[in-house]
Design an enzyme around this catalytic site. Sequence first.
Site, PDB file in Angstrom:
ATOM      1  N   PHE A  14      30.811  48.863 -45.106  1.00 55.75           N
ATOM      2  CA  PHE A  14      31.624  47.859 -45.788  1.00 55.75           C
ATOM      3  C   PHE A  14      32.700  48.521 -46.662  1.00 55.75           C
ATOM      4  CE2 PHE A  14      27.626  44.931 -45.831  1.00 55.75           C
ATOM      5  CZ  PHE A  14      27.829  44.590 -44.518  1.00 55.75           C
ATOM      6  N   PRO A  15      33.430  49.517 -46.141  1.00 53.19           N
ATOM      7  CA  PRO A  15      34.467  50.176 -46.954  1.00 53.19           C
ATOM      8  C   PRO A  15      35.585  49.215 -47.351  1.00 53.19           C
ATOM      9  CG  PRO A  15      34.688  50.809 -44.647  1.00 53.19           C
ATOM     10  CD  PRO A  15      33.388  50.058 -44.769  1.00 53.19           C
TER      11      PRO A  15
ATOM     12  N   TYR B 287      23.847  45.618 -32.457  1.00 54.15           N
ATOM     13  CA  TYR B 287      25.100  44.859 -32.551  1.00 54.15           C
ATOM     14  C   TYR B 287      25.301  44.135 -31.216  1.00 54.15           C
ATOM     15  CZ  TYR B 287      26.203  47.853 -36.588  1.00 54.15           C
ATOM     16  OH  TYR B 287      26.173  48.520 -37.786  1.00 54.15           O
TER      17      TYR B 287
ATOM     18  N   LEU C 107      37.324  42.854 -49.513  1.00 53.53           N
ATOM     19  CA  LEU C 107      37.215  43.493 -50.824  1.00 53.53           C
ATOM     20  C   LEU C 107      38.217  42.872 -51.786  1.00 53.53           C
ATOM     21  CD1 LEU C 107      35.656  45.877 -51.978  1.00 53.53           C
ATOM     22  CD2 LEU C 107      37.440  47.371 -51.087  1.00 53.53           C
TER      23      LEU C 107
ATOM     24  N   PHE D 254      31.870  41.569 -44.568  1.00 54.33           N
ATOM     25  CA  PHE D 254      32.085  40.180 -44.155  1.00 54.33           C
ATOM     26  C   PHE D 254      32.950  39.398 -45.154  1.00 54.33           C
ATOM     27  CE2 PHE D 254      28.113  41.420 -41.985  1.00 54.33           C
ATOM     28  CZ  PHE D 254      28.513  41.207 -40.681  1.00 54.33           C
TER      29      PHE D 254
HETATM   30  N1  LIG Z   1      24.095  50.910 -41.927  1.00 57.48           N
HETATM   31  C1  LIG Z   1      24.283  49.630 -42.096  1.00 57.48           C
HETATM   32  O1  LIG Z   1      23.387  48.897 -42.491  1.00 57.48           O
HETATM   33  C2  LIG Z   1      25.619  49.020 -41.813  1.00 57.48           C
HETATM   34  C3  LIG Z   1      25.884  47.734 -42.290  1.00 57.48           C
HETATM   35  C4  LIG Z   1      27.133  47.200 -42.036  1.00 57.48           C
HETATM   36  C5  LIG Z   1      28.087  47.919 -41.334  1.00 57.48           C
HETATM   37  N2  LIG Z   1      27.786  49.176 -40.884  1.00 57.48           N
HETATM   38  C6  LIG Z   1      28.810  49.982 -40.182  1.00 57.48           C
HETATM   39  O2  LIG Z   1      29.923  50.079 -41.039  1.00 57.48           O
HETATM   40  C7  LIG Z   1      31.110  49.709 -40.328  1.00 57.48           C
HETATM   41  C8  LIG Z   1      32.125  49.123 -41.290  1.00 57.48           C
HETATM   42  O3  LIG Z   1      31.648  47.917 -41.840  1.00 57.48           O
HETATM   43  P1  LIG Z   1      32.236  46.501 -41.427  1.00 57.48           P
HETATM   44  O4  LIG Z   1      32.976  46.613 -40.147  1.00 57.48           O
HETATM   45  O5  LIG Z   1      31.142  45.521 -41.500  1.00 57.48           O
HETATM   46  O6  LIG Z   1      33.165  46.145 -42.639  1.00 57.48           O
HETATM   47  P2  LIG Z   1      34.572  46.695 -43.194  1.00 57.48           P
HETATM   48  O7  LIG Z   1      35.001  47.902 -42.435  1.00 57.48           O
HETATM   49  O8  LIG Z   1      34.410  46.794 -44.661  1.00 57.48           O
HETATM   50  O9  LIG Z   1      35.540  45.464 -42.915  1.00 57.48           O
HETATM   51  C9  LIG Z   1      35.714  44.951 -41.644  1.00 57.48           C
HETATM   52  C10 LIG Z   1      36.553  43.687 -41.787  1.00 57.48           C
HETATM   53  O10 LIG Z   1      37.847  44.054 -42.252  1.00 57.48           O
HETATM   54  C11 LIG Z   1      38.830  43.516 -41.371  1.00 57.48           C
HETATM   55  N3  LIG Z   1      39.899  44.502 -41.270  1.00 57.48           N
HETATM   56  C12 LIG Z   1      39.790  45.795 -40.885  1.00 57.48           C
HETATM   57  N4  LIG Z   1      41.000  46.385 -40.917  1.00 57.48           N
HETATM   58  C13 LIG Z   1      41.881  45.466 -41.341  1.00 57.48           C
HETATM   59  C14 LIG Z   1      43.273  45.467 -41.564  1.00 57.48           C
HETATM   60  N5  LIG Z   1      44.016  46.576 -41.383  1.00 57.48           N
HETATM   61  N6  LIG Z   1      43.873  44.322 -42.004  1.00 57.48           N
HETATM   62  C15 LIG Z   1      43.147  43.200 -42.210  1.00 57.48           C
HETATM   63  N7  LIG Z   1      41.812  43.137 -42.000  1.00 57.48           N
HETATM   64  C16 LIG Z   1      41.180  44.258 -41.568  1.00 57.48           C
HETATM   65  C17 LIG Z   1      38.145  43.296 -40.059  1.00 57.48           C
HETATM   66  O11 LIG Z   1      38.736  42.220 -39.362  1.00 57.48           O
HETATM   67  P3  LIG Z   1      39.529  42.461 -37.974  1.00 57.48           P
HETATM   68  O12 LIG Z   1      38.488  42.645 -36.916  1.00 57.48           O
HETATM   69  O13 LIG Z   1      40.309  41.189 -37.830  1.00 57.48           O
HETATM   70  O14 LIG Z   1      40.402  43.650 -38.157  1.00 57.48           O
HETATM   71  C18 LIG Z   1      36.730  42.949 -40.495  1.00 57.48           C
HETATM   72  O15 LIG Z   1      36.620  41.572 -40.753  1.00 57.48           O
HETATM   73  C19 LIG Z   1      30.590  48.714 -39.276  1.00 57.48           C
HETATM   74  O16 LIG Z   1      31.515  48.551 -38.235  1.00 57.48           O
HETATM   75  C20 LIG Z   1      29.297  49.361 -38.871  1.00 57.48           C
HETATM   76  O17 LIG Z   1      29.542  50.364 -37.899  1.00 57.48           O
HETATM   77  C21 LIG Z   1      26.576  49.732 -41.133  1.00 57.48           C
END
Ligand SMILES: NC(=O)c1ccc[n+]([C@@H]2O[C@H](COP(=O)([O-])OP(=O)(O)OC[C@H]3O[C@@H](n4cnc5c(N)ncnc54)[C@H](OP(=O)(O)O)[C@@H]3O)[C@@H](O)[C@H]2O)c1
Length: 299
Positions: A221-222, A72, A229, A226
Site C-alpha cells: 500500500f505505498p 490474487y 493516500l 484501496f
Molecule cells: N503482503 C500483503 O499482505 C500485501 C497486501 C496488499 C498488497 N500487497 C502488494 O503490494 C502491492 C501494492 O499495493 P496495492 O496495489 O494494493 O496498493 P497501492 O500500490 O498503494 O495503490 C494501488 C492503487 O493506486 C492506483 N494507482 C497506482 N498508480 C497510480 C497513478 N499513477 N495515478 C493514479 N492512481 C494510481 C491504482 O489504480 P489503477 O489500477 O487505476 O492505476 C490502485 O487503485 C500489491 O499490488 C501487492 O503486490 C501485499
Amino acid sequence: MKTVSKPTTSETLPGGKFKLADDLVLTRVGYGAMQLAGPHVFGPPADHDGALAVLREIVRLGINHIDTSDFYGPHITNQLIREALHPYPEQLRIVTKVGALRDADGNWPKALAPDQLRQAVHDNLVNLGRDALDVVNLRVGGLDTPEPGSIAEPFSVLAEMQQEGLIKHLGVSTVTAEQVAEAQSIAPIVCVQNFYNIANRQDDSLIDSLAEQGIAYVPYFPLGGFSPLQSNTLSSVAARLDTTSIAVALAWLLQRSPNILLIPGTSSVEHLRENVAGAGLQLSEEVIRTSGVGPKNNE
Ligand SMILES: NC(=O)c1ccc[n+]([C@@H]2O[C@H](COP(=O)([O-])OP(=O)(O)OC[C@H]3O[C@@H](n4cnc5c(N)ncnc54)[C@H](OP(=O)(O)O)[C@@H]3O)[C@@H](O)[C@H]2O)c1
C-alpha cells in the site's frame, strides 16, 4: 517540476538496485500485481489484454521485480503473469506470498496449516510455470496489521520446502520485529513486506534494523492501497514541487532508506509509466527540512 516519462532500463531506473542475495538483485522500482485481477482482487480483469500489456511494459521499462500471490484472483494474477511473460526474461524475479485463501464471498481467510502452505507453494509453481519460486513470503497477521504470536510452525514448513529445492529465498509479511527475529532463528530471510507509506510510519525502527542487516523492506500500500493516500503534508509538497502526490509518496520511500523496494500496484500502463517517472523525483534536503516530510516525522 512535472514528472516526465522517459525510456528506462534496469540500469537507469530510479533508486538503482538492491542485492538481497547473490542470485537476487532487484531493481528498487518494482511492481505489485494485485491490481491486475478483477474488482476487489477477485475474478478476471475487465481488460485482459490491458493486464497483459501492463506486465509486458514492466519488463520493457527494465523492472525485474514483480510481487504477486496465487490468492490474487485467486490464481488469475499468476496465470496472467505466465501468459504475458513466460518464458521469463533471465533477469526477472517473481516474489510470491502464501498464508491466505479467497473464499466464495471474496474474503481472505488464513491458510497457515502445513498442508495448505504446501498446496499454495505448488499452486504458485504450476500457475507461474516455474520449477522453483524465487522468493516466498509467509503472510501472517491481519488485513494490514501484525498480530503477535509465534510463526515458527508455518515458517518451518516453508523452510523445509526451501530445503527441498522448491523455494530459493524466504521472506515474511505483516509481521512484528519479534516475528522477524523468530523466522531468522529458523532460516535466513531476504525481505520483509509490511504496510508502510509516507503517512503510516509504524515500522521506522524495523526498517532501520533490517537495513543494517542488508534485508529488504518492501512496503505494501505505498500509495494507500484501496483508499488513495491522503495527507496534507503530501499534497502541499506536491503542489510546491508542481508534481503529483503519487510522485512524492514514491520518491520519498526510495529516499527513506536504501533497503526499501517499491511495489506500487496499477492496472494501467499509463499509471505504471507515471509511477516509474515519479519515483525519480529528487526531494531536496531543503524540501524535506521545510515540509516536514522527513523520514521520522509521523504525521
Ligand atoms: N503482503 C500483503 O499482505 C500485501 C497486501 C496488499 C498488497 N500487497 C502488494 O503490494 C502491492 C501494492 O499495493 P496495492 O496495489 O494494493 O496498493 P497501492 O500500490 O498503494 O495503490 C494501488 C492503487 O493506486 C492506483 N494507482 C497506482 N498508480 C497510480 C497513478 N499513477 N495515478 C493514479 N492512481 C494510481 C491504482 O489504480 P489503477 O489500477 O487505476 O492505476 C490502485 O487503485 C500489491 O499490488 C501487492 O503486490 C501485499
